[in-house]
Structure formats: structure tokens, C-alpha cells
Design a protein around this motif. Structure first.
Motif, PDB file in Angstrom:
ATOM      1  N   PRO A   5       0.810  -1.220   0.000  1.00 54.02           N
ATOM      2  CA  PRO A   5       0.000   0.000   0.000  1.00 54.02           C
ATOM      3  C   PRO A   5       0.840   1.265   0.000  1.00 54.02           C
ATOM      4  O   PRO A   5       1.997   1.254   0.410  1.00 54.02           O
ATOM      5  CB  PRO A   5      -0.749  -0.106   1.323  1.00 54.02           C
ATOM      6  N   GLU A   6       0.264   2.349  -0.461  1.00 52.36           N
ATOM      7  CA  GLU A   6       0.910   3.671  -0.390  1.00 52.36           C
ATOM      8  C   GLU A   6      -0.003   4.628   0.368  1.00 52.36           C
ATOM      9  O   GLU A   6      -0.695   5.439  -0.245  1.00 52.36           O
ATOM     10  CB  GLU A   6       1.115   4.243  -1.797  1.00 52.36           C
ATOM     11  N   PRO A   7      -0.013   4.523   1.677  1.00 43.18           N
ATOM     12  CA  PRO A   7      -0.935   5.368   2.441  1.00 43.18           C
ATOM     13  C   PRO A   7      -0.480   6.826   2.491  1.00 43.18           C
ATOM     14  O   PRO A   7       0.690   7.117   2.706  1.00 43.18           O
ATOM     15  CB  PRO A   7      -0.920   4.751   3.845  1.00 43.18           C
ATOM     16  N   HIS A  40       1.536  13.873   3.279  1.00 47.25           N
ATOM     17  CA  HIS A  40       2.712  13.001   3.250  1.00 47.25           C
ATOM     18  C   HIS A  40       2.361  11.597   2.801  1.00 47.25           C
ATOM     19  O   HIS A  40       1.209  11.178   2.900  1.00 47.25           O
ATOM     20  CB  HIS A  40       3.343  12.937   4.644  1.00 47.25           C
ATOM     21  N   GLU A  41       3.392  10.904   2.340  1.00 49.06           N
ATOM     22  CA  GLU A  41       3.213   9.491   1.982  1.00 49.06           C
ATOM     23  C   GLU A  41       4.412   8.722   2.505  1.00 49.06           C
ATOM     24  O   GLU A  41       5.549   9.178   2.402  1.00 49.06           O
ATOM     25  CB  GLU A  41       3.127   9.347   0.457  1.00 49.06           C
ATOM     26  N   ILE A  42       4.149   7.558   3.067  1.00 46.37           N
ATOM     27  CA  ILE A  42       5.230   6.652   3.461  1.00 46.37           C
ATOM     28  C   ILE A  42       4.882   5.286   2.874  1.00 46.37           C
ATOM     29  O   ILE A  42       3.810   4.740   3.144  1.00 46.37           O
ATOM     30  CB  ILE A  42       5.363   6.567   5.000  1.00 46.37           C
ATOM     31  N   ASP A  43       5.777   4.775   2.038  1.00 42.66           N
ATOM     32  CA  ASP A  43       5.521   3.472   1.408  1.00 42.66           C
ATOM     33  C   ASP A  43       6.342   2.405   2.106  1.00 42.66           C
ATOM     34  O   ASP A  43       7.536   2.592   2.315  1.00 42.66           O
ATOM     35  CB  ASP A  43       5.933   3.491  -0.070  1.00 42.66           C
ATOM     36  N   PHE A  44       5.702   1.314   2.454  1.00 45.57           N
ATOM     37  CA  PHE A  44       6.492   0.218   3.024  1.00 45.57           C
ATOM     38  C   PHE A  44       6.380  -1.010   2.134  1.00 45.57           C
ATOM     39  O   PHE A  44       5.482  -1.128   1.305  1.00 45.57           O
ATOM     40  CB  PHE A  44       6.113  -0.078   4.465  1.00 45.57           C
ATOM     41  N   SER A  63       9.586   7.630   1.452  1.00 44.67           N
ATOM     42  CA  SER A  63       8.687   8.549   2.130  1.00 44.67           C
ATOM     43  C   SER A  63       8.892   9.899   1.486  1.00 44.67           C
ATOM     44  O   SER A  63      10.003  10.270   1.137  1.00 44.67           O
ATOM     45  CB  SER A  63       9.012   8.613   3.621  1.00 44.67           C
ATOM     46  N   HIS A  64       7.825  10.600   1.245  1.00 46.36           N
ATOM     47  CA  HIS A  64       7.992  11.932   0.657  1.00 46.36           C
ATOM     48  C   HIS A  64       6.820  12.826   0.976  1.00 46.36           C
ATOM     49  O   HIS A  64       5.744  12.372   1.345  1.00 46.36           O
ATOM     50  CB  HIS A  64       8.205  11.842  -0.861  1.00 46.36           C
ATOM     51  N   HIS A  65       7.092  14.114   0.818  1.00 48.48           N
ATOM     52  CA  HIS A  65       6.024  15.084   0.943  1.00 48.48           C
ATOM     53  C   HIS A  65       5.126  14.882  -0.266  1.00 48.48           C
ATOM     54  O   HIS A  65       5.605  14.654  -1.372  1.00 48.48           O
ATOM     55  CB  HIS A  65       6.623  16.496   0.937  1.00 48.48           C
TER      56      HIS A  65
HETATM   57 MG    MG Z   1       4.292   6.126  -4.029  1.00 45.88          MG
END
Ligand code: MG
Ligand code: ADP
Ligand code: MG
Ligand code: MG
Ligand code: MG
Length: 445
Positions: free
Chosen positions: A131-133, A194-198, A185-187
């Protein structure tokens, strides 16, 4: 006591854990907690933890209130922010919910996902999901959340404009301490977003991870006196928060069943059928993947969110994208409609069951749409046979009620409770008078 449970008991010992939070998720996706002293851990594994299910949203009626939590030893993790707070060490375990007869409770979303995963398993597949929350960080005022953004950064901006990078760094530390592999992770595009991808993992782990992710973000943001929100569209006129979900099926020997080196997109026929299944059930899964009134304020033209039921290899306005895969393991499809207000267990369960239906029926995906679909008029859409996603929660519930595959995926108990709760939510919304209406009409009429 089995070896897995024993290793949890050992870890409790080693880390001087004082308290255990036993967690599960209700139908609407809210995480519930029962806290027990670490001394009760062994008993929790052997006997389970009894609780009154009648007090949990959408669970059971009073007469069947004897429920039992069965902790899953694979989900043991120390809660880093709890530990910092006051010197005591807390850990969590995610539990399955059992009913009075000792069977898996039909109203447990985690069980609904496990059922879908088992079905895929019987076909020889493991689901992988990444996911890319996205979320917003807002300032707090007098302990209450505002919609004042914390910074004025934009997509991929760096400090000093991206003031929240400190918070994001602490969130990432917290996630890593809990066993996450954070990939990026990026703005985001919007202010304060913001987005944090795991890293992707099997479906069950990913659903657990999404629930954990939301808790970590909330807790660490609060330490910085910020309010984090996964509300899909907190501010009109700028991008909302989505949770694009990347999906693939691996075979038992770890091969990616979605990969085909000879295909233009490196995607196999299985991937194509899966994609076709998701397209077919896309309107019905919307209620589950976009379960709030507010979700539909995100699903409008012009803000990088999908509105039309189509797929594309080039186009980020499409509902499904085929991302470029650099290795066979990375061949996957990306569903772009889900938002982070969804119940991750139910959302992954319906996505998977929709895809499986496509494989079972050998569906073929339509051609990709390479033009900007936002700019299509109705005639152009009809020509391409492009359906639209439901326009609001009421419509979404209506289509959900007509889709047997998705209702089956949820099971009778959850389907009934979910529809009931969401209808009530939508009716309540319909009866409310909004700021917009007052602005438009109060002085006009
Ligand atoms: Mg992404
Ligand atoms: P985007 O290009 O849409 O921004 P990202 O690169 O940010 O996508 O996110 C990719 C996500 O897809 C990550 O969570 C990653 O772990 C996941 N992913 C990669 N390979 C697979 C796969 N085979 N199956 C499912 N998810 C995958
Ligand atoms: Mg990316
Ligand atoms: Mg994004
Ligand atoms: Mg994406």
C-alpha cells in the motif's frame, strides 16, 4: 504451548515487557485494545482472553456476547512510543476473534481476509500487497485538531520548506522498530500531506501493517503536537489522501504468477484476468475501499484520484495502472481507488475475491485507455464502455448490494452489519445542512 507462542514468551522476558495490548479490528476498521499484564501472556495463548462482544460496533447482540481473543504470535511487536513515554515497556499482539462455540467469529474482519487468502491458497497462490498510504499533518489548537497545515511544502520538497520531515523521520524510526521495511517517504502534492511506502508482504501481514501504520503515525505525530489524519479529503480544492494498493499473486515456489517476460507490460494472462475481475467488481468494492461519506469528495476529477472504471499503463487518472516492473518479482497491478479510511482487512479481502473471480471465469481485460479520461465526455466514455465509480456512499452501498461475489467475500454477518452502519451514516449525512449550502442559499433565498 507451541514454539511460536514460546518465542513470544521469551521475547517478553528478554525485553522486560510490562504490558501486552491485545488488538483486533471492528467492522468499521477501528482498532480495539485489551491490555493485560505480561504475566498473563501464557494464559492468553492457552486459554485466550474473554471479552464482551456486545459492546463492540457491529459485533454481536447481547445474547451472544461471550467472545474470546486468540493472539497471533506472529504479530508480536514492542510499541516504541509507549515505551518512551513512562519507562514501562508495552508490546502488542494482534488477535483473531472467536465466538462462544470456539469457532472463528463471522464478524471478525481478519477472518474474512483469511478466508479469501485461503481461497487463493487453494488455487496455489499467495497474495502480495503493497500500500501507499497518504495522510495529512495538521496543527493542534487547545488539544483539538485543526485543518491548519503544518508546512507549505509540495511534492518531494526538501527541508526547510518541508518542516514535517522531522516528524516523518520519527515515524519511520517507529515503523522500523516495529519491523517495517520502509521503502520511500515523501512530501505529497498537497500542503501538509505526506506518503510513506512500506514493502509489500503477504495479504494478512499487510493488513495488520496498515492497521499498525495508522497507530504509529497517530502516536508519533501526537508526540510532535501534531494531528495526523487519514480522512480522505480534509480540505476541498486540494488533493485528498489515497491508499493506492499494489497487488500480485505468487505461486507456492515463490514465483510471481503475474510476471510474463513476453508480454508488453511483463504481465501474465493470470494478471490480466485478475485485473479484469477487479474492473468488473470495481463499483461494488468501492463501498468497502472508500467507506466514508468523505471518501467520495476525493473521488472527483482533477485531483489525481480515479473516477472512471478503466486501466492504463501510462495514465495516472485511471483506476488501475500497470506500473513498470524492473524485475520479475515487481510485476504487479496498482489499484488507485482505495483510501486510508478503509478497513484494511475487508478492503484486501474484496480486492482479492474480485481478482479471483476474474481468474476463475477467465475474464479478459479491455484495452488500456491512454488518453486523459477526465477529459472524456459521456459519448466518448460510452464508446470505450467506461463505467464510473459510485458518486457517493449511498450509491456505493446500492451497488454493493447487487454484487453477489463481493457480498459473499464479506460473508452474511459483515455484509449485513456493514451495509446497515453505512446506510445510517449516509442518511445522517443527507439530513445534515452543510457550510456550503449556507454559503450558497442563506442570503439568496
Ligand atoms: Mg508512491
Ligand atoms: P508508485 O509508483 O505508484 O508511487 P511506489 O513505488 O511508491 O508506487 O509503491 C510501490 C509499492 O508496491 C510498494 O509498497 C512496493 O513494496 C509494492 N510492490 C512491489 N512489488 C510488488 C509486488 N510484486 N506485489 C505487490 N506489491 C509490490
Ligand atoms: Mg513511487
Ligand atoms: Mg501518493
Ligand atoms: Mg501509486
Amino acid at each position: 504451548i507451541d514454539a511460536e507462542a514460546q518465542s513470544v514468551l521469551d521475547a517478553i522476558e528478554e525485553n522486560d515487557v510490562d504490558f501486552l495490548r491485545i488488538q483486533f479490528t471492528d467492522i468499521l476498521g477501528t482498532v480495539k485494545n485489551v491490555s493485560i499484564p505480561a504475566s498473563q501472556a501464557e494464559k492468553a495463548f492457552t486459554e485466550g482472553i474473554y471479552f464482551d462482544g456486545s459492546s463492540i460496533e457491529g459485533f454481536v447482540r447481547i445474547q451472544e456476547s461471550d467472545m474470546r481473543l486468540k493472539p497471533d504470535p506472529n504479530t508480536f511487536a514492542i510499541l516504541p512510543w509507549k515505551t518512551r513515554e513512562d519507562g514501562t515497556v508495552s508490546a502488542r499482539l494482534i488477535a483473531d476473534v472467536m465466538d462462544a462455540s470456539g469457532s472463528n467469529f463471522a464478524g471478525d474482519p481478519r477472518h474474512v481476509l483469511k478466508r479469501a487468502l485461503k481461497k487463493a491458497g487453494n488455487m496455489g497462490y499467495t497474495l502480495n500487497a503493497g500500500p501507499e498510504p497518504e495522510f495529512f499533518l495538521f496543527e493542534e489548537e487547545d488539544g483539538r485538531a485543526t485543518t491548519i497545515t503544518h508546512d507549505a511544502g509540495g511534492y518531494f520538497d526538501l527541508a526547510p520548506k518541508d518542516l514535517a520531515s522531522d516528524v516523518r523521520r520519527d515515524i519511520i524510526y517507529g515503523l522500523e522498530q516495529m519491523g517495517f521495511e520502509v521503502e520511500a517517504s515523501h512530501h505529497e502534492v498537497a500542503e501538509g500531506q505526506h506518503e510513506i511506502d512500506f514493502k509489500y508482504d503477504d495479504g494478512l501481514t499487510t493488513a495488520d501493517n496498515i492497521a499498525t501504520f495508522r497507530a504509529v503515525v497517530r502516536a508519533i505525530a501526537a508526540e510532535h503536537e501534531l494531528h495526523s489524519t487519514f480522512m480522505p479529503k480534509p480540505i476541498a480544492g486540494i488533493n485528498g489522501s489515497g491508499m493506492h494498493t499494489h497487488l500480485s499473486l505468487f505461486t507456492e515456489d515463490g514465483e510471481n504468477a503475474f510476471h510474463d517476460a513476453d508480454d508488453e507490460f511483463n504481465l501474465s494472462e493470470t494478471a490480466d484476468q485478475f485485473l479484469a475481475g477487479i474492473l468488473e467488481h470495481a463499483p461494488a468494492i468501492t463501498a468497502v475501499c472508500n467507506p466514508t461519506v468523505n471518501s467520495y469528495k476525493r473521488l472527483v476529477s482533477g485531483y489525481e484520484a480515479p473516477v472512471y472504471v478503466a486501466w492504463s499503463d501510462v495514465n495516472r487518472s485511471a483506476l488501475i495502472r500497470k506500473p513498470a516492473a524492473r524485475t520479475p518479482a515487481a510485476s504487479r497491478i496498482e489499484l488507485r481507488s482505495p483510501d486510508p479510511s478503509c478497513n484494511p482487512y475487508l478492503a484486501l479481502a474484496v480486492m482479492l475475491q474480485a481478482g479471483i473471480d476474474g481468474i476463475e471465469r477467465g475474464l479478459t481485460a479491455p484495452d488500456p485507455v491512454r488518453e486523459n479520461i477526465y477529459e472524456f465526455d459521456e459519448t466518448a466514455r460510452e464508446e470505450y464502455g467506461i463505467d464510473t465509480l459510485p458518486a457517493n456512499l449511498g450509491e456505493a452501498i446500492d451497488v454493493l448490494e447487487t454484487d453477489e461475489v463481493i457480498l459473499d467475500a464479506l460473508g452474511d454477518h459483515i455484509a449485513e452489519k456493514f451495509i446497515e452502519a453505512k446506510r445510517a451514516e449516509f442518511d445522517d449525512y443527507r439530513a445534515a445542512v452543510s457550510e456550503w449550502e449556507l454559503d450558497q442559499y442563506l442570503e439568496t433565498f
